[in-house]
Structures are given as structure tokens and as C-alpha cells.
Write an enzyme that holds these catalytic residues in place. Structure first.
Site, PDB file in Angstrom:
ATOM      1  NE  ARG A  27      -3.898  -1.932   0.111  1.00 29.58           N
ATOM      2  CZ  ARG A  27      -5.589  -1.292   1.154  1.00 29.58           C
ATOM      3  NH1 ARG A  27      -5.659  -0.801   1.249  1.00 29.58           N
ATOM      4  NH2 ARG A  27      -5.904  -2.566   0.527  1.00 29.58           N
ATOM      5  NE  ARG A  31      -7.055   5.481   1.525  1.00 26.20           N
ATOM      6  CZ  ARG A  31      -8.249   4.137   2.228  1.00 26.20           C
ATOM      7  NH1 ARG A  31      -9.438   4.638   2.857  1.00 26.20           N
ATOM      8  NH2 ARG A  31      -7.769   3.053   2.406  1.00 26.20           N
ATOM      9  NE  ARG A  40     -10.486   6.393  -4.066  1.00 23.91           N
ATOM     10  CZ  ARG A  40     -11.771   6.722  -4.561  1.00 23.91           C
ATOM     11  NH1 ARG A  40     -12.209   7.970  -5.231  1.00 23.91           N
ATOM     12  NH2 ARG A  40     -12.902   5.736  -4.445  1.00 23.91           N
ATOM     13  CG  ASP A  77      -9.277  -3.846  -3.892  1.00 28.27           C
ATOM     14  OD1 ASP A  77      -8.292  -3.134  -3.580  1.00 28.27           O
ATOM     15  OD2 ASP A  77      -9.573  -4.407  -4.314  1.00 28.27           O
ATOM     16  CE1 TYR A 152     -12.682  -8.051   1.854  1.00 29.11           C
ATOM     17  CE2 TYR A 152     -11.171  -9.983   1.207  1.00 29.11           C
ATOM     18  CZ  TYR A 152     -11.376  -8.467   1.675  1.00 29.11           C
ATOM     19  OH  TYR A 152     -10.581  -7.643   3.019  1.00 29.11           O
TER      20      TYR A 152
HETATM   21  O1  CP3 Z   1      -0.062  -2.301  -2.266  1.00 32.43           O
HETATM   22  C1  CP3 Z   1      -0.534  -1.214  -2.951  1.00 32.43           C
HETATM   23  O2  CP3 Z   1      -0.480   0.076  -3.089  1.00 32.43           O
HETATM   24  C2  CP3 Z   1      -1.060  -1.635  -4.370  1.00 32.43           C
HETATM   25  C3  CP3 Z   1      -2.660  -1.416  -4.412  1.00 32.43           C
HETATM   26  C4  CP3 Z   1      -2.958  -2.618  -3.717  1.00 32.43           C
HETATM   27  C5  CP3 Z   1      -4.257  -1.971  -3.786  1.00 32.43           C
HETATM   28  N1  CP3 Z   1      -5.560  -3.309  -3.033  1.00 32.43           N
HETATM   29  C6  CP3 Z   1      -5.399  -0.384  -3.790  1.00 32.43           C
HETATM   30  C7  CP3 Z   1      -6.449  -0.521  -2.621  1.00 32.43           C
HETATM   31  C8  CP3 Z   1      -3.515  -3.978  -3.786  1.00 32.43           C
HETATM   32  C9  CP3 Z   1      -1.988  -4.720  -3.490  1.00 32.43           C
HETATM   33  C10 CP3 Z   1      -4.154  -4.178  -2.970  1.00 32.43           C
HETATM   34  C11 CP3 Z   1      -4.428  -5.333  -2.899  1.00 32.43           C
HETATM   35  C12 CP3 Z   1      -6.112  -5.689  -1.375  1.00 32.43           C
HETATM   36  N2  CP3 Z   1      -7.201  -5.604  -1.730  1.00 32.43           N
HETATM   37  C13 CP3 Z   1      -5.904  -6.005  -0.411  1.00 32.43           C
HETATM   38  C14 CP3 Z   1      -4.294  -7.598   0.041  1.00 32.43           C
HETATM   39  C15 CP3 Z   1      -3.583  -6.683   0.824  1.00 32.43           C
HETATM   40  C16 CP3 Z   1      -4.400  -6.347   2.478  1.00 32.43           C
HETATM   41  O3  CP3 Z   1      -4.410  -5.380   2.636  1.00 32.43           O
HETATM   42  O4  CP3 Z   1      -4.328  -7.400   2.953  1.00 32.43           O
HETATM   43  C17 CP3 Z   1      -7.406  -6.952  -0.216  1.00 32.43           C
HETATM   44  C18 CP3 Z   1      -7.820  -7.697   1.565  1.00 32.43           C
HETATM   45  C19 CP3 Z   1      -7.749  -5.693  -0.668  1.00 32.43           C
HETATM   46  C20 CP3 Z   1      -9.815  -5.510  -0.380  1.00 32.43           C
HETATM   47  C21 CP3 Z   1      -9.749  -3.726   0.186  1.00 32.43           C
HETATM   48  N3  CP3 Z   1      -9.214  -3.448  -1.034  1.00 32.43           N
HETATM   49  C22 CP3 Z   1     -10.672  -4.154   0.951  1.00 32.43           C
HETATM   50  C23 CP3 Z   1     -10.572  -3.976   2.275  1.00 32.43           C
HETATM   51  C24 CP3 Z   1     -10.176  -2.038   0.832  1.00 32.43           C
HETATM   52  C25 CP3 Z   1     -11.173  -0.957   1.698  1.00 32.43           C
HETATM   53  C26 CP3 Z   1     -10.102  -0.721   2.408  1.00 32.43           C
HETATM   54  C27 CP3 Z   1      -9.497   0.482   2.320  1.00 32.43           C
HETATM   55  O5  CP3 Z   1      -8.684   0.328   2.462  1.00 32.43           O
HETATM   56  O6  CP3 Z   1      -9.788   0.988   1.818  1.00 32.43           O
HETATM   57  C28 CP3 Z   1      -9.582  -2.066  -0.850  1.00 32.43           C
HETATM   58  C29 CP3 Z   1      -9.972  -0.377  -1.449  1.00 32.43           C
HETATM   59  C30 CP3 Z   1      -7.883  -0.140  -1.352  1.00 32.43           C
HETATM   60  N4  CP3 Z   1      -7.669  -0.804  -2.297  1.00 32.43           N
HETATM   61  C31 CP3 Z   1      -7.857   1.028  -1.230  1.00 32.43           C
HETATM   62  C32 CP3 Z   1      -6.971   0.571  -2.048  1.00 32.43           C
HETATM   63  C33 CP3 Z   1      -5.688   2.711  -2.794  1.00 32.43           C
HETATM   64  C34 CP3 Z   1      -8.635   2.729  -1.039  1.00 32.43           C
HETATM   65  C35 CP3 Z   1      -9.344   2.762  -1.939  1.00 32.43           C
HETATM   66  C36 CP3 Z   1      -9.562   4.953  -1.856  1.00 32.43           C
HETATM   67  O7  CP3 Z   1      -8.281   4.877  -2.238  1.00 32.43           O
HETATM   68  O8  CP3 Z   1     -10.511   4.795  -2.623  1.00 32.43           O
END
Ligand code: CP3
Length: 344
Positions: A27, A31, A40, A77, A152
Site C-alpha cells: 500500500r 491514501r 483519486r 485491487d 469476500y
Molecule cells: O499495495 C499497493 O499500493 C497496490 C495496490 C493495492 C490496493 N489493494 C489498492 C487499494 C493492493 C496490493 C491491494 C490489495 C488488497 N485489496 C488486499 C490484500 C492486501 C491487504 O491489505 O490485506 C485486500 C484485502 C483488498 C481489498 C480491499 N480493497 C479492501 C478491504 C479495501 C477497503 C479498505 C481500504 O483500505 O480502503 C480496498 C480498497 C483499496 N485498495 C484502496 C486502495 C488504494 C482504497 C480505495 C480508495 O482510495 O478509495
């Protein structure tokens, strides 16, 4: 490629021990960066953002411009795949992912072949980023691991996974069939990513905790091994990083049985466990607490030094135990990277 420009990350994934570990953060795009929050606001929604190669490439490169990171991870994602298989997926602002009802397994099976094409923009993002990134910095592609994605798909949202585990116990044949669908579609998706420019592939098993040994074998080890084997059978030799987050003592089983090149560890991993995995012939990655990155200060510096001391004598990639938290001060990220690279 000359010795000097071979990315550090790829040298470690090939088994080398380096003078200092490569560093990147889960990540790292997102954000915690003001420039991400600005970008975004220009996207219709998060899924449209991920499927726009120009915007997603920009988000991938933002942390690379700001920090001397050794690797980029494609902005995407893990929930794009269930959507490509025909399940409805959306993100509720401030809450997280939501999914529509789980489609019939036969309907999902019918979409496996088409799903990879519906993810072609992620390949375009990888190609764009690879063209812009310096040769000494590696580009990582990824997918969710089958069990985590299945949780999920079954529960329709982020959860404590009790519904998905109950489903696994009550409908074992359906669960195995769903995992098979995800193994096949994930392998195809990762082959596509490797051909588009990903130089390493990471499998995110974010919810591997709480599983008994036989269940872990069935729903984590077996599907991960099958994905790596299918990707190899397609002629792709791109190295893999497996991340069985929360698996505790069972990470040893994982490292022994899954043919990944590196095992990503979470915050609870002991020094000895990481060293055992290295002694077994695999690289390790991890595992600074993301809360300690957010807290910063002398405790963060001390822990970074201790991690490098305990694991840096073998093939080691510096990272967190889970993703960067949105309210992490940018100065702490810069300082942590500087500490690993010997600048501060
Ligand atoms: O790591 C990185 O920088 C690359 C991008 C990346 C995202 N999600 C972007 C994202 C990666 C590798 C993921 C993986 C991901 N997504 C996982 C596995 C890793 C972990 O954290 O356990 C999981 C479980 C998800 C599912 C997911 N996506 C959730 C639960 C959420 C909501 C929670 C949150 O952090 O907002 C997301 C949204 C998400 N994925 C965002 C980003 C940057 C935030 C969305 C936004 O900016 O509006």
C-alpha cells in the site's frame, strides 16, 4: 542487463544476500500520499480508477517519484477478479468493499476464459509503468489468493470470515469448486501480468489466520501451489512472493510446500522462523508493524535496525507486516526507507 542494473528485488528473489535489503511497502500507493488523494478525486469510483491505465500508472509511480523505493507494485485491487468473473463489486465510501450475491458456480466457471480479457487494462498499466520505471527498480504484479478472494465472494464484504469458514465446513465440495475456479482464473491473470511487464508476482492471502492445519493445507497451501504450477506450465518463470498473513506457526508448512521464491511474513513472525525459511532456501519479506511506521521515532529506527540484523544475513526484502495505514506521516515513510538504505 549489467550486474549493476539488475533490480535488487530480483537478485534477492534469485537467492542472493545483498549488502542491504531492497525495500518497498505494501500500500505504498494510496491514501497516505496527498498526491494520491488529489488524483483519486478525478476518478468516477475506485474500480474505474483501477481500470484506467493512465491514472493507475500515475498512482503506481507516485511513491516511486517521492521515495527511493526498490520496487513498484501495480495499482489495482484483489477484488477486480471476482468482478471480471461476473460478480457485482463496488466500494462504499469510507466503508470498504461490497459484493453482490455469489453467482452460481457453473456461471463463474463459464466466465473463467473471458475474465482475463476483462482485466486487460491492468496489463496496460504494467506496460506503461515498466516503460517509465528505471531499470534498477522492479515492478510487481499481484492477485488475491483464492481463499481470501473467496471470503469476500461468499460474505459480500470484509468480515471476520466466520461465514466463509462455516461455508467451507458445510459445503466442502462447493468451496473446493470455487477455489478451483479462482486458481484457474488467477493463474491466467498472473500469466497476463507477467507478459505485460510484471517482474515478480505476489499472492495476497490476507486472511490465513485461525485455520486448523488440515484446513490450511486444503484451502491455502494446495491452491497456492496449483497457481504457481499453472503459471510455470504456461512457460512463465517470473518469481513469486507468497503472503500467508496470520498463519503463525503454519507459515513453516507453507514455506516447505509452496514453490514460491519468497515468503512474506507478518508482524508476529519470530526472528527464528524467518531464519528457518531462509535456511530452507527461500527469501523472506517483512515485517515492520504498520503501526510502528505510523508512530515513527526512535522505536521505529530501533526495530528497523533489529529486523535487518536478524534477517539481513540471508535473502531478505524489507517491507511491512501489512499495508501502510492512510494516516501514516509521509516523513516516517521517508525516514524508514532512508534507514534501510543507510541514508539516516
Ligand atoms: O499495495 C499497493 O499500493 C497496490 C495496490 C493495492 C490496493 N489493494 C489498492 C487499494 C493492493 C496490493 C491491494 C490489495 C488488497 N485489496 C488486499 C490484500 C492486501 C491487504 O491489505 O490485506 C485486500 C484485502 C483488498 C481489498 C480491499 N480493497 C479492501 C478491504 C479495501 C477497503 C479498505 C481500504 O483500505 O480502503 C480496498 C480498497 C483499496 N485498495 C484502496 C486502495 C488504494 C482504497 C480505495 C480508495 O482510495 O478509495
Amino acid at each position: 542487463m549489467t550486474e549493476g542494473s539488475q533490480p535488487r528485488l530480483l537478485r534477492v528473489l534469485a537467492g542472493e544476500t545483498l549488502d542491504r535489503p531492497p525495500v518497498w511497502f505494501m500500500r505504498q500507493a494510496g491514501r497516505s500520499l496527498p498526491e494520491y488523494r488529489e488524483l483519486r478525486t478525478r476518478a468516477k469510483d475506485f474500480i474505474a480508477f483501477c481500470h484506467d491505465p493512465v491514472m493507475a500508472a500515475e498512482a503506481t509511480l507516485q511513491p516511486m517519484r517521492r521515495f527511493p523505493l526498490d520496487a513498484a507494485i501495480v495499482f489495482a485491487d484483489i477484488l477486480l477478479l471476482p468482478r471480471a468473473l461476473g460478480q457485482k463489486v463496488w466500494f462504499e465510501a469510507g466503508e470498504g468493499p461490497r459484493l453482490g450475491e455469489l453467482p452460481a458456480l457453473s456461471a463463474l466457471e463459464a466466465e473463467i476464459e473471458a475474465s482475463t480479457g476483462r482485466l486487460s487494462e491492468i496489463g496496460e498499466t504494467l506496460t506503461r509503468v515498466r516503460a517509465e520505471l528505471e531499470p534498477e527498480r522492479a515492478l510487481i504484479g499481484f492477485a488475491g489468493a483464492p481463499w481470501t478472494v473467496a471470503t469476500y465472494m461468499i460474505e459480500g464484504r470484509g468480515s471476520d470470515r466466520s461465514g466463509a469458514r462455516t461455508y467451507a465446513y458445510q459445503n466442502p465440495e462447493d468451496l473446493d469448486r470455487l477455489l478451483d475456479i479462482l486458481v484457474e482464473s488467477t493463474a491466467r491473470y498472473l500469466v497476463m501480468q507477467a507478459r505485460a511487464g510484471a517482474q515478480a508476482l505476489k499472492l495476497f492471502e490476507s486472511w490465513a489466520e485461525g485455520l486448523a492445519e488440515d484446513v490450511f493445507e486444503r484451502i491455502v497451501i494446495r491452491p497456492h501451489a496449483a497457481i504457481v504450477e499453472k503459471v510455470r506450465a504456461a512457460g512463465v518463470d517470473t518469481p513469486f512472493i507468497g503472503f500467508p498473513r496470520g498463519a503463525g506457526a503454519l507459515v513453516d508448512n507453507y514455506a516447505a510446500r509452496v514453490p514460491v521464491q519468497a515468503v512474506a511474513l507478518d508482524t508476529q513472525a519470530s526472528a527464528a522462523q524467518g531464519q528457518r525459511i531462509q535456511a530452507g532456501g527461500k527469501a523472506i519479506q517483512g515485517a515492520l508493524d504498520n503501526l510502528l511506521l505510523r508512530a515513527g521515532g526512535p522505536a521505529m529506527d530501533a526495530r528497523i535496525d533489529a529486523l535487518i540484523e536478524q534477517w539481513g544475513k540471508g535473502p531478505y526484502i524489507f517491507n511491512l507486516g501489512h499495508g501502510v495505514l492512510p494516516d501514516t506521516p509521509v516523513e516516517n515513510i521517508a525516514r524508514a526507507i532512508g534507514r534501510v538504505t543507510g541514508k539516516v
